[in-house]
Design a protein around this motif. Structure first.
Motif: not given
Length: 391
Positions: A201-207, A244-246, A250-252, A270-280
């Motif tokens: 899913a991460l790769s499809e979002r951003d190769r 680590h970048d999952i 959620a980043v536009p 962008m800084r919020g992505h690590s907390a979002v990754g934890e929730k996922i």
């Protein structure tokens, strides 16, 4: 004469009282494990047996929870006995906060604690064990596994300990960081398929992010092995490196693919992505330790990172490994807003920020691995040697 005699008797009574207090304090000191702050094994067995006899006389239920620190031997080998003692004390403190006043808590092994809960049924014991596992998964520095046994009316401590130990062993085999209970098989670690699906899913979002993650996995696994971590911990760190970048899902796109520097508002997103990754990742059973590594993947050794400003050994080791490996691969990769650095410049940057942004031990292991894997240019060596001889 009479008043003098009474004064002497009063002093004698006071002395006896003080002796009794000191004796009680001495006995209490001898019954307590100094590292864990709970009963020693002998004292625990005595108190637990008495508690079980009481529940048997009253016809009440009783339960025993056995707690074992995951990877304790590896922790001692990696950071020394003092770190193991600190981890044991932290787990014991959390356990004492969760149990009731009448429960009996003791240290039953090098990395093992037990609590006998008079009057508690399976649900009550499981609640305590699951809260302990969840709290430690959140705050660290270690995780635990637990096994539960319920007294069938025999009041026999040894039988309860044996039953709980067998259930605890199943929880450990299933991957640790979980609770085993009678009649319930512990769930196994999440399948590689679940981790792979998230990576896809991460790769499809951003190769580019997906390819970068694969490189970080290779580096992080090599560094973890170089630090002599056990196979289970290496696997968890590899999963954290892969994902680590999952949170960037959620980043536009406007921020993720921006060809220039981010402004303050964009950087905040962008800084919020690590907390979002934890929730996922916490939504996937068994990935709690990996989720914690991902959350703290941008903490700095000196405490200047985010999201929680952790520093030093308070940052999970996996997070510190991923941070350094992520930085090296990012620096040596071309980005929309800059060219790739040379290997030499990236190594110099890692060395310069060792002790501030990066864990010095991790940097040393990473640089050692990078040096070992670089091909040797024997022609250049011969030329340099010849030039030196000519001088």
């Amino acid at each position: 004469m009479f008043s003098e005699s009474r004064r002497l008797r009063d002093e004698l009574r006071t002395t006896h009282a003080r002796i009794a207090v000191l004796e009680a304090e001495r006995n209490d000191y001898l019954r307590k494990d100094r590292r864990a702050g709970v009963l020693t094994l002998d004292a625990f067995r005595e108190a637990a047996a008495a508690a079980l006899r009481g529940t048997q006389r009253r016809g009440e239920a009783a339960a025993l929870v056995l707690v074992d620190i995951d990877g304790f031997r590896a922790l001692n080998g990696r950071r020394g006995a003092a770190a193991g003692d600190e981890a044991l004390a932290a787990v014991a403190q959390r356990l004492r906060e969760l149990v009731r006043g009448g429960d009996v808590v003791g240290r039953t092994g090098a990395d093992e604690l037990a609590v006998v809960m008079p009057g508690a049924n399976l649900a009550g014991a499981r609640g305590v064990a699951e809260r302990l596992v969840a709290v430690l998964e959140q705050v660290g520095p270690v995780t635990v596994s637990a096994g539960i046994a319920v007294d069938s009316g025999t009041g026999q401590l040894d039988g309860l300990m044996a039953d709980a130990s067998a259930i605890l062993e199943r929880a450990r085999i299933a991957g640790g960081n979980r609770v085993g209970a009678p009649g319930r098989q512990p769930t196994v670690e999440p399948s590689r398929g679940a981790i792979g699906a998230l990576a896809l899913a991460l790769s499809e979002r951003d190769r580019g992010t997906g390819q970068h993650a694969e490189q970080v996995v290779a580096l992080a696994g090599a560094v973890a092995r170089r630090l002599n971590l056990d196979a289970e911990e290496v696997e968890r760190i590899a999963a954290a490196a892969l994902l680590h970048d999952i949170g960037k899902v959620a980043v536009p796109d406007s921020i993720l693919s921006k060809p220039g520097p981010l402004n303050d508002e964009e950087w905040s997103v962008m800084r919020g992505h690590s907390a979002v990754g934890e929730k996922i990742l916490r939504a996937v059973p068994g990935l709690g330790p990996v989720a914690r590594m991902v959350r703290h993947g941008h903490e700095s050794w000196d405490g200047s990172g985010y999201p929680d400003g952790l520093s030093g050994h308070d940052i999970p080791l996996g997070s510190r490994i991923v941070l350094a490996c992520d930085a090296y691969d990012a620096m040596t990769s071309t980005r929309p807003y800059r060219d790739a650095m040379s290997h030499e410049d990236a190594v110099a940057e890692l060395a310069a920020k060792s002790g501030t942004q990066f864990d010095p031990q991790v940097v040393g292991a990473l640089l050692g691995y990078l040096e070992d894997r670089r091909p040797v240019d024997y022609a250049a060596r011969r030329s340099a040697a010849a030039a030196a001889a000519a001088r």
